[in-house]
Design a protein around this motif. Structure first.
Motif, PDB file in Angstrom:
ATOM      1  N   VAL A  19      13.815  66.377  10.687  1.00 41.34           N
ATOM      2  CA  VAL A  19      14.467  66.372   9.370  1.00 41.34           C
ATOM      3  C   VAL A  19      13.506  66.819   8.281  1.00 41.34           C
ATOM      4  O   VAL A  19      12.387  66.321   8.178  1.00 41.34           O
ATOM      5  CB  VAL A  19      15.020  64.965   9.047  1.00 41.34           C
ATOM      6  N   ILE A  81      21.869  66.032   5.232  1.00 36.04           N
ATOM      7  CA  ILE A  81      20.663  65.960   6.059  1.00 36.04           C
ATOM      8  C   ILE A  81      20.212  67.397   6.289  1.00 36.04           C
ATOM      9  O   ILE A  81      20.909  68.175   6.953  1.00 36.04           O
ATOM     10  CB  ILE A  81      20.932  65.271   7.401  1.00 36.04           C
ATOM     11  N   PHE A  83      17.773  69.907   8.038  1.00 31.34           N
ATOM     12  CA  PHE A  83      16.974  69.856   9.254  1.00 31.34           C
ATOM     13  C   PHE A  83      15.766  70.791   9.180  1.00 31.34           C
ATOM     14  O   PHE A  83      15.802  71.837   8.541  1.00 31.34           O
ATOM     15  CB  PHE A  83      17.840  70.185  10.464  1.00 31.34           C
TER      16      PHE A  83
END
Length: 248
Positions: A19, A81, A83
């Protein structure tokens, strides 16, 4: 298409090597801008947004050009989120996601469907737990060589052609494209700090001011002077410092 920390937005890094960033943004701000300028971005992300009681989930790929979106205030929240370079969904190759998005066919406030399986909808606070579950299930994988190469480390045991193939497979972009996008994003941050364009040229590794101008036009759709001027009607997409080596 994540939102800028200039408004009702919270963002944080992650301890997970998979992440790059986690963020959340509200859409009920009283002084919310009318538009958002989403500048080019070399990472893919999973986004959850709630609007007027409905929950939506999508996987968004890297964006190689800017887009401008109209914003409508509402009682909702967006959680994203982002990545890291080198991390990818095994059944959903990143090259197929470039400049596009795949929306979950079925979502509720608590769950969504990803690659035919039902998953708990992640929140800002449990995003890392959600990512760990994807990794344990074998759905999210990572090529650490890609991360290292983009940071500037030399891959001595792998041929340049193999490196190029692995970077393209994991990110959907070439090394050159990633560095150009990240350099433009770095330039935007420097300009936002009030640093003159001539100094930005040197700090970000451009050849000269025309080179900077072409890059900004291509990846942000704006000139340096416009980026330095505050525009209450328009906000920029999320900006943050990365480990990508942008100098040639």
């Amino acid at each position: 298409m994540s939102l800028d920390p200039a408004g009702d937005v919270e963002q944080r890094p992650s301890d997970s090597p998979y992440v790059e960033r986690v963020y959340r943004a509200g859409t009920d701000a009283v002084a919310m801008p009318a538009r958002m300028r989403s500048i080019a971005n070399s990472n893919w992300e999973l986004v959850v947004w709630r609007d007027r009681g409905e929950t939506h989930v999508a996987v968004r790929g890297p964006e190689t050009s800017p887009t401008v979106l109209d914003l409508e205030p509402g009682e909702g929240e967006t959680v994203g989120i982002i990545f890291s370079h080198g991390a990818f969904l095994a059944p959903l190759p990143v090259p197929k996601l470039v400049d596009t998005a795949v929306t979950s066919p079925q979502t509720t406030a608590r769950s969504f469907v990803l690659q035919g399986e039902e998953w708990e909808t992640p929140s800002y606070d449990n995003a890392d737990v959600f990512v760990d579950r994807l990794v344990r299930a074998g759905l999210l994988v990572r090529d650490p060589l890609v991360t290292d190469v983009l940071r500037g480390d030399v891959a001595t045991l792998v041929t340049p052609r193999s490196v190029q193939r692995r970077v393209a497979a994991a990110t959907g972009l070439t090394q050159g494209a990633i560095r150009q996008i990240e350099r433009a994003r770095q330039a935007v941050m420097l300009l936002g700090q009030g640093i003159p364009a001539i100094e930005v040229v040197q700090l970000a590794g451009y050849h000269d001011q025309p080179h900077l101008a072409r890059s900004l036009t291509r990846f942000t759709g704006c000139t340096a002077s416009r980026l330095r001027r505050a525009d209450g009607d328009e906000m920029l997409s999320l900006l943050y410092k990365t480990d990508v080596m942008v100098r040639p």
